[in-house]
Design a protein around this motif. Structure first.
Motif, short mmCIF file in Angstrom:
data_model
loop_
_atom_site.label_atom_id
_atom_site.label_comp_id
_atom_site.label_asym_id
_atom_site.label_seq_id
_atom_site.Cartn_x
_atom_site.Cartn_y
_atom_site.Cartn_z
N ASN A 4 48.17 47.72 33.10
CA ASN A 4 47.61 46.45 33.55
C ASN A 4 46.83 45.72 32.46
O ASN A 4 46.05 44.84 32.76
N ASP A 5 47.06 46.05 31.18
CA ASP A 5 46.35 45.37 30.10
C ASP A 5 46.67 43.89 30.03
O ASP A 5 45.95 43.13 29.40
N TRP A 6 47.73 43.46 30.65
CA TRP A 6 48.07 42.04 30.66
C TRP A 6 47.22 41.27 31.66
O TRP A 6 47.21 40.03 31.65
N VAL A 105 37.26 31.39 42.50
CA VAL A 105 37.96 32.53 43.09
C VAL A 105 37.05 33.13 44.15
O VAL A 105 35.93 33.55 43.86
N GLU A 106 37.52 33.11 45.38
CA GLU A 106 36.72 33.62 46.49
C GLU A 106 37.14 35.00 46.93
O GLU A 106 36.33 35.76 47.47
N HIS A 107 38.41 35.33 46.73
CA HIS A 107 38.94 36.63 47.13
C HIS A 107 39.89 37.12 46.04
O HIS A 107 40.54 36.32 45.37
N SER A 108 39.98 38.42 45.90
CA SER A 108 40.89 39.01 44.93
C SER A 108 41.32 40.38 45.44
O SER A 108 40.50 41.13 45.98
N TYR A 109 42.60 40.66 45.33
CA TYR A 109 43.09 41.99 45.68
C TYR A 109 44.33 42.29 44.86
O TYR A 109 44.93 41.40 44.27
N ASP A 110 44.73 43.56 44.80
CA ASP A 110 45.90 43.95 44.02
C ASP A 110 46.83 44.81 44.87
O ASP A 110 46.61 44.98 46.06
N LEU A 116 40.73 42.39 51.27
CA LEU A 116 40.28 41.41 50.29
C LEU A 116 38.96 41.86 49.69
O LEU A 116 38.10 42.36 50.40
N ALA A 117 38.83 41.66 48.40
CA ALA A 117 37.56 42.02 47.73
C ALA A 117 36.61 40.86 47.78
O ALA A 117 36.97 39.75 47.87
#
Length: 117
Positions: A4-6, A105-110, A116-117
């Motif tokens: 995931n370095d990109w 950015v209000e939410h982020s997830y992978d 949701l984070a």
């Protein structure tokens, strides 16, 4: 190097994303790559910089997203003298068109997240 370095290593939201979408000219030998590399390096030295992600299609359309702790940090980067010079060169010889969008950015997830984070 991890796979995931990109990806930019961003914190939990909220934070600011500057989304720069562009179409390059056909001029490839006009110093663009060197300037882009220089701007990436300079951005990493700016207060509030979190990371950057970039991609370009074969039709010369590209998108670069830089991440900042807040809108003020992103605004400050826009006004760094060397960055202003790169912007002028971009308009004069490297881009046929571009648009910049600023977002919170209000939410982020992978892939591995179920919430949701």
């Amino acid at each position: 190097m991890s796979e995931n370095d990109w990806l930019a290593d961003t914190p939990a939201p909220p934070y600011t994303a500057v989304i720069f979408t562009s179409r390059r000219t056909e001029v490839d030998d006009a110093g663009y790559a060197a300037m882009a590399s220089e701007m990436d390096a300079l951005a990493t030295q700016q207060p509030g910089f979190l990371g950057i992600e970039s991609a370009r299609r074969v039709d010369r359309v590209g998108i670069t997203v830089s991440y900042w702790v807040d809108a003020e940090a992103a605004r400050s980067w826009k006004h760094v003298a060397a960055h202003l010079g790169a912007q002028r060169l971009g308009r004069a010889k490297w881009y046929t068109d571009y648009q910049t969008r600023i977002a919170t950015v209000e939410h982020s997830y992978d892939m591995d997240s179920s919430t949701l984070a």
